[in-house]
Design an enzyme around this catalytic site. Structure first.
Site, PDB file in Angstrom:
ATOM      1  N   GLY A  11      -4.647  -9.367 -18.497  1.00  0.00           N
ATOM      2  CA  GLY A  11      -4.816  -7.928 -18.285  1.00  0.00           C
ATOM      3  C   GLY A  11      -3.604  -7.129 -18.723  1.00  0.00           C
ATOM      4  O   GLY A  11      -2.506  -7.303 -18.175  1.00  0.00           O
ATOM      5  N   GLY A  13      -3.236  -4.056 -18.186  1.00  0.00           N
ATOM      6  CA  GLY A  13      -3.325  -2.827 -17.394  1.00  0.00           C
ATOM      7  C   GLY A  13      -1.961  -2.502 -16.808  1.00  0.00           C
ATOM      8  O   GLY A  13      -0.937  -3.058 -17.218  1.00  0.00           O
ATOM      9  N   PHE A  14      -1.951  -1.616 -15.820  1.00  0.00           N
ATOM     10  CA  PHE A  14      -0.684  -1.203 -15.223  1.00  0.00           C
ATOM     11  C   PHE A  14       0.083  -2.403 -14.660  1.00  0.00           C
ATOM     12  O   PHE A  14       1.294  -2.516 -14.826  1.00  0.00           O
ATOM     13  CB  PHE A  14      -0.935  -0.190 -14.102  1.00  0.00           C
ATOM     14  CG  PHE A  14      -1.288   1.166 -14.618  1.00  0.00           C
ATOM     15  CD1 PHE A  14      -0.303   2.015 -15.085  1.00  0.00           C
ATOM     16  CD2 PHE A  14      -2.602   1.597 -14.642  1.00  0.00           C
ATOM     17  CE1 PHE A  14      -0.608   3.272 -15.563  1.00  0.00           C
ATOM     18  CE2 PHE A  14      -2.928   2.847 -15.122  1.00  0.00           C
ATOM     19  CZ  PHE A  14      -1.930   3.694 -15.583  1.00  0.00           C
ATOM     20  N   GLY A  15      -0.635  -3.307 -13.988  1.00  0.00           N
ATOM     21  CA  GLY A  15       0.028  -4.445 -13.351  1.00  0.00           C
ATOM     22  C   GLY A  15       0.490  -5.470 -14.372  1.00  0.00           C
ATOM     23  O   GLY A  15       1.650  -5.915 -14.341  1.00  0.00           O
ATOM     24  N   VAL A  79     -11.058 -13.613 -20.830  1.00  0.00           N
ATOM     25  CA  VAL A  79     -10.972 -14.835 -20.033  1.00  0.00           C
ATOM     26  C   VAL A  79     -12.276 -14.990 -19.263  1.00  0.00           C
ATOM     27  O   VAL A  79     -12.738 -14.040 -18.623  1.00  0.00           O
ATOM     28  CB  VAL A  79      -9.769 -14.773 -19.062  1.00  0.00           C
ATOM     29  CG1 VAL A  79      -9.700 -16.032 -18.212  1.00  0.00           C
ATOM     30  CG2 VAL A  79      -8.477 -14.558 -19.834  1.00  0.00           C
ATOM     31  N   GLU A 170     -11.601  15.610 -10.169  1.00  0.00           N
ATOM     32  CA  GLU A 170     -10.959  16.008 -11.438  1.00  0.00           C
ATOM     33  C   GLU A 170     -12.006  16.212 -12.534  1.00  0.00           C
ATOM     34  O   GLU A 170     -11.936  17.164 -13.313  1.00  0.00           O
ATOM     35  CB  GLU A 170      -9.918  14.955 -11.844  1.00  0.00           C
ATOM     36  CG  GLU A 170      -8.727  14.953 -10.890  1.00  0.00           C
ATOM     37  CD  GLU A 170      -7.611  14.002 -11.284  1.00  0.00           C
ATOM     38  OE1 GLU A 170      -7.882  13.004 -11.975  1.00  0.00           O
ATOM     39  OE2 GLU A 170      -6.462  14.256 -10.890  1.00  0.00           O
ATOM     40  N   ASP A 300      -5.585  -3.980  -8.816  1.00  0.00           N
ATOM     41  CA  ASP A 300      -6.920  -3.708  -8.277  1.00  0.00           C
ATOM     42  C   ASP A 300      -7.715  -4.969  -7.952  1.00  0.00           C
ATOM     43  O   ASP A 300      -8.622  -4.948  -7.121  1.00  0.00           O
ATOM     44  CB  ASP A 300      -7.743  -2.900  -9.303  1.00  0.00           C
ATOM     45  CG  ASP A 300      -7.318  -1.446  -9.368  1.00  0.00           C
ATOM     46  OD1 ASP A 300      -6.353  -1.083  -8.671  1.00  0.00           O
ATOM     47  OD2 ASP A 300      -7.947  -0.682 -10.121  1.00  0.00           O
ATOM     48  N   ALA A 316      -2.432   2.853  -9.420  1.00  0.00           N
ATOM     49  CA  ALA A 316      -1.515   2.384 -10.458  1.00  0.00           C
ATOM     50  C   ALA A 316      -0.151   1.947  -9.910  1.00  0.00           C
ATOM     51  O   ALA A 316       0.344   0.881 -10.284  1.00  0.00           O
ATOM     52  CB  ALA A 316      -1.356   3.476 -11.519  1.00  0.00           C
TER      53      ALA A 316
HETATM   54  C1  LIG Z   1     -10.975   7.501 -13.765  1.00  0.00           C
HETATM   55  C2  LIG Z   1      -9.828   6.887 -13.017  1.00  0.00           C
HETATM   56  C3  LIG Z   1      -8.805   7.686 -12.534  1.00  0.00           C
HETATM   57  C4  LIG Z   1      -7.741   7.117 -11.854  1.00  0.00           C
HETATM   58  N1  LIG Z   1      -6.738   7.941 -11.401  1.00  0.00           N
HETATM   59  C5  LIG Z   1      -5.665   7.398 -10.800  1.00  0.00           C
HETATM   60  C6  LIG Z   1      -4.575   8.210 -10.395  1.00  0.00           C
HETATM   61  O1  LIG Z   1      -4.602   9.433 -10.582  1.00  0.00           O
HETATM   62  N2  LIG Z   1      -3.522   7.614  -9.797  1.00  0.00           N
HETATM   63  C7  LIG Z   1      -3.465   6.261  -9.584  1.00  0.00           C
HETATM   64  O2  LIG Z   1      -2.459   5.759  -9.059  1.00  0.00           O
HETATM   65  N3  LIG Z   1      -4.486   5.471  -9.937  1.00  0.00           N
HETATM   66  C8  LIG Z   1      -5.579   5.998 -10.552  1.00  0.00           C
HETATM   67  N4  LIG Z   1      -6.611   5.197 -10.920  1.00  0.00           N
HETATM   68  C9  LIG Z   1      -6.565   3.772 -10.576  1.00  0.00           C
HETATM   69  C10 LIG Z   1      -5.661   3.006 -11.521  1.00  0.00           C
HETATM   70  O3  LIG Z   1      -6.028   3.268 -12.853  1.00  0.00           O
HETATM   71  C11 LIG Z   1      -5.784   1.530 -11.200  1.00  0.00           C
HETATM   72  O4  LIG Z   1      -5.385   1.321  -9.870  1.00  0.00           O
HETATM   73  C12 LIG Z   1      -4.906   0.697 -12.114  1.00  0.00           C
HETATM   74  O5  LIG Z   1      -5.356   0.830 -13.447  1.00  0.00           O
HETATM   75  C13 LIG Z   1      -4.935  -0.762 -11.702  1.00  0.00           C
HETATM   76  O6  LIG Z   1      -4.128  -1.491 -12.570  1.00  0.00           O
HETATM   77  P1  LIG Z   1      -4.478  -3.011 -12.861  1.00  0.00           P
HETATM   78  O7  LIG Z   1      -3.370  -3.528 -13.723  1.00  0.00           O
HETATM   79  O8  LIG Z   1      -4.788  -3.728 -11.620  1.00  0.00           O
HETATM   80  O9  LIG Z   1      -5.840  -2.971 -13.689  1.00  0.00           O
HETATM   81  P2  LIG Z   1      -6.232  -2.148 -14.989  1.00  0.00           P
HETATM   82  O10 LIG Z   1      -5.248  -1.110 -15.311  1.00  0.00           O
HETATM   83  O11 LIG Z   1      -7.644  -1.762 -14.784  1.00  0.00           O
HETATM   84  O12 LIG Z   1      -6.157  -3.239 -16.136  1.00  0.00           O
HETATM   85  C14 LIG Z   1      -6.984  -4.357 -16.143  1.00  0.00           C
HETATM   86  C15 LIG Z   1      -6.948  -4.948 -17.537  1.00  0.00           C
HETATM   87  O13 LIG Z   1      -7.570  -6.226 -17.503  1.00  0.00           O
HETATM   88  C16 LIG Z   1      -8.369  -6.387 -18.643  1.00  0.00           C
HETATM   89  N5  LIG Z   1      -9.398  -7.364 -18.319  1.00  0.00           N
HETATM   90  C17 LIG Z   1     -10.347  -7.282 -17.365  1.00  0.00           C
HETATM   91  N6  LIG Z   1     -11.091  -8.407 -17.334  1.00  0.00           N
HETATM   92  C18 LIG Z   1     -10.581  -9.223 -18.277  1.00  0.00           C
HETATM   93  C19 LIG Z   1     -10.925 -10.536 -18.725  1.00  0.00           C
HETATM   94  N7  LIG Z   1     -11.935 -11.235 -18.181  1.00  0.00           N
HETATM   95  N8  LIG Z   1     -10.210 -11.073 -19.726  1.00  0.00           N
HETATM   96  C20 LIG Z   1      -9.192 -10.384 -20.320  1.00  0.00           C
HETATM   97  N9  LIG Z   1      -8.822  -9.141 -19.919  1.00  0.00           N
HETATM   98  C21 LIG Z   1      -9.505  -8.575 -18.910  1.00  0.00           C
HETATM   99  C22 LIG Z   1      -8.921  -4.993 -18.903  1.00  0.00           C
HETATM  100  O14 LIG Z   1      -9.319  -4.850 -20.263  1.00  0.00           O
HETATM  101  C23 LIG Z   1      -7.725  -4.118 -18.545  1.00  0.00           C
HETATM  102  O15 LIG Z   1      -6.908  -3.844 -19.661  1.00  0.00           O
HETATM  103  C24 LIG Z   1      -7.692   5.727 -11.619  1.00  0.00           C
HETATM  104  C25 LIG Z   1      -8.718   4.915 -12.106  1.00  0.00           C
HETATM  105  C26 LIG Z   1      -9.781   5.496 -12.798  1.00  0.00           C
HETATM  106  C27 LIG Z   1     -10.875   4.615 -13.324  1.00  0.00           C
END
Ligand SMILES: Cc1cc2nc3c(=O)[nH]c(=O)nc-3n(C[C@H](O)[C@H](O)[C@H](O)COP(=O)(O)OP(=O)(O)OC[C@H]3O[C@@H](n4cnc5c(N)ncnc54)[C@H](O)[C@@H]3O)c2cc1C
Length: 414
Positions: A11, A13-15, A79, A170, A300, A316
């Site tokens: 992933g 993502g942010f994490g 994955v 929003e 998440d 995030a």
């Molecule tokens: C519309 C919206 C608005 C938001 N607004 C806010 C805000 O204002 N403030 C705030 O703090 N948070 C906000 N959030 C929440 C925030 O975006 C999430 O908490 C944050 O993105 C979580 O980070 P993460 O690294 O856990 O997952 P994510 O950032 O979701 O990243 C997960 C990554 O894993 C990848 N992935 C998933 N499954 C697989 C797999 N099987 N194989 C390979 N890769 C995979 C995905 O492609 C993605 O890139 C918002 C979310 C949304 C949807």
């Protein structure tokens, strides 16, 4: 030469990004795997959906982020499973991928809660394609209205948004402004005053995680913008052009957006990990997975808790801090040191409701609203965006939109 310790991070993502960055200079090789080849800034998805920004303003190529970090290899692939005993992942199209330590940061997906019709007819707002699909759909309804004005009676220009959390609020504000300030000028022969944005929330206030006073301010602003906010109402079922509420009301609407909640990515279960409520992976206090100290779950997808055992929110900053923490635990174990519990430092929450208006609840009991809340929101989102080009683009777009009351990103290119 002996192979170095290999950390696989699932992933970008942010994490996942934060975990990978925190391993810079560590005696490990990192493989960052993501189903997409970019990092997505999800908090601004609603701006793509409401034509304020374009898709590539809020996404950045994952490979580009790690140009200068020599111990990182980025792999695009999904994955699908794992053999935890052999420490091997299955990646679509790539075959087995071995690891010594694993960080799972697969994020969340939209939860439909089994409401009939939602999976078939509702738009979500969880990834770039969702945002573009929604934008194109809404713009197409307006094009149709220009040809068949009578269809306004059938809810052609009605958008129902379910879920009064930050995303729903929003998006409601963004769409109401798009209709009132931009599309009203674009579609001279359409009675755009009849376009409706209806926000349905099951509890008695919007922005539930915020202080009641900030929720009340957000509600007032939404109503000023012309959003019809229905509080204490629940969706029973959905058809292609109708939304049925449990109190018997039916809303004719050609667009339904489901922003009522998320659940963890199904990857935890697919990897054979123990998942709890909403599919979130059960973790120890140090974020490792019970019985597998070499596997960490963050953000998440993880059911991380605070010191009192309360589940941390899916935000995030939680994901970023958890990513950094997991990286530090991996290094600690490599150096033979004990791991330490994760402590989340609350960074506050923010939401914006149209131009010049936002609410922010910051640590230390600081509450901002109105113009100050909006400026705080703008500043934070600009700082958090990855990449100078993205920041510059977003700044220019926001400046342009602000001064001209225009929205440049309203092309239909699907
Ligand atoms: C519309 C919206 C608005 C938001 N607004 C806010 C805000 O204002 N403030 C705030 O703090 N948070 C906000 N959030 C929440 C925030 O975006 C999430 O908490 C944050 O993105 C979580 O980070 P993460 O690294 O856990 O997952 P994510 O950032 O979701 O990243 C997960 C990554 O894993 C990848 N992935 C998933 N499954 C697989 C797999 N099987 N194989 C390979 N890769 C995979 C995905 O492609 C993605 O890139 C918002 C979310 C949304 C949807």
């Amino acid at each position: 030469m002996a192979r170095r310790h290999r950390v696989v991070v699932i992933g970008a993502g942010f994490g996942g990004l934060r975990a990978t960055k925190a391993l810079r200079g560590a005696p490990v090789d990192v493989v960052l795997v993501d189903a997409n080849n970019y990092h997505l800034f999800q908090p601004l998805l609603y701006q793509v959906a409401s034509a304020g920004l374009d898709a590539d303003d809020i996404a950045y190529p994952a490979r580009g982020i790690f140009h200068r970090q020599s111990n990182v290899d980025v792999v695009m692939g999904r994955v699908t499973g794992a053999d935890l005993d052999r420490r091997e992942l299955q990646v679509d199209g790539l075959g087995p991928l071995g690891y010594d330590s694993l960080v799972v940061g697969a994020g969340a997906v939209t939860a439909t809660f089994g409401v009939p019709g939602v999976a078939e007819h509702a738009f979500a707002l969880k990834n770039l394609q969702d945002a573009l699909d929604l934008r194109h759909h809404v713009l197409r309804r307006f094009e149709r209205a220009a040809l068949e004005p009578a269809m306004l009676d059938d809810g052609l220009l009605t958008v129902v948004i379910v879920g009064g959390g930050p995303t729903g609020v929003e998006l409601s504000g963004g769409l109401a402004e798009l209709f009132g300030t931009v599309l009203a000028k674009d579609f001279k022969r359409v009675d755009v005053r009849r376009a409706r944005v209806v926000l349905v929330e099951m509890t008695d206030r919007v922005l539930g995680p915020f202080a009641p006073s900030l929720s009340a301010k957000a509600l007032t602003k939404l109503r000023e913008l012309g959003v019809e906010v229905l509080l204490g109402r629940t969706v029973e079922r959905v058809e292609a052009t109708k939304v049925h509420l449990t109190d018997g009301t039916t809303i004719a609407a050609h667009t339904l957006v489901w922003a009522a909640g998320v659940e963890a990515s199904g990857l935890g279960a697919a990897l054979g990990l123990n998942v709890g409520r909403s599919g979130r992976i059960v973790v120890e206090r140090d974020l490792s997975v019970p019985g597998h100290p070499e596997v960490y779950a963050i953000g998440d997808v993880a059911a991380a808790t605070d010191e009192r055992g309360v589940l941390l929110p899916q935000l995030a900053p939680v994901a970023m801090q958890a990513g950094r923490h997991a990286a530090r635990q991996i290094v600690a174990r490599l150096e033979g040191r004990p791991t330490t519990p994760f402590h989340y430092r609350d960074k506050g929450i923010m939401a914006t409701i149209g131009r010049n208006n936002g609410v922010a609840q910051l640590p230390g009991g600081i509450h901002l609203s109105g113009w100050l809340g909006w400026v705080a929101w703008l500043g934070l989102h600009l700082v958090m965006l990855i990449g100078f080009r993205n920041r510059a683009n977003v700044l220019v777009n926001w400046g342009w939109n602000y001064i001209t009351y225009d929205r440049g990103a309203r092309l239909i290119i699907d």
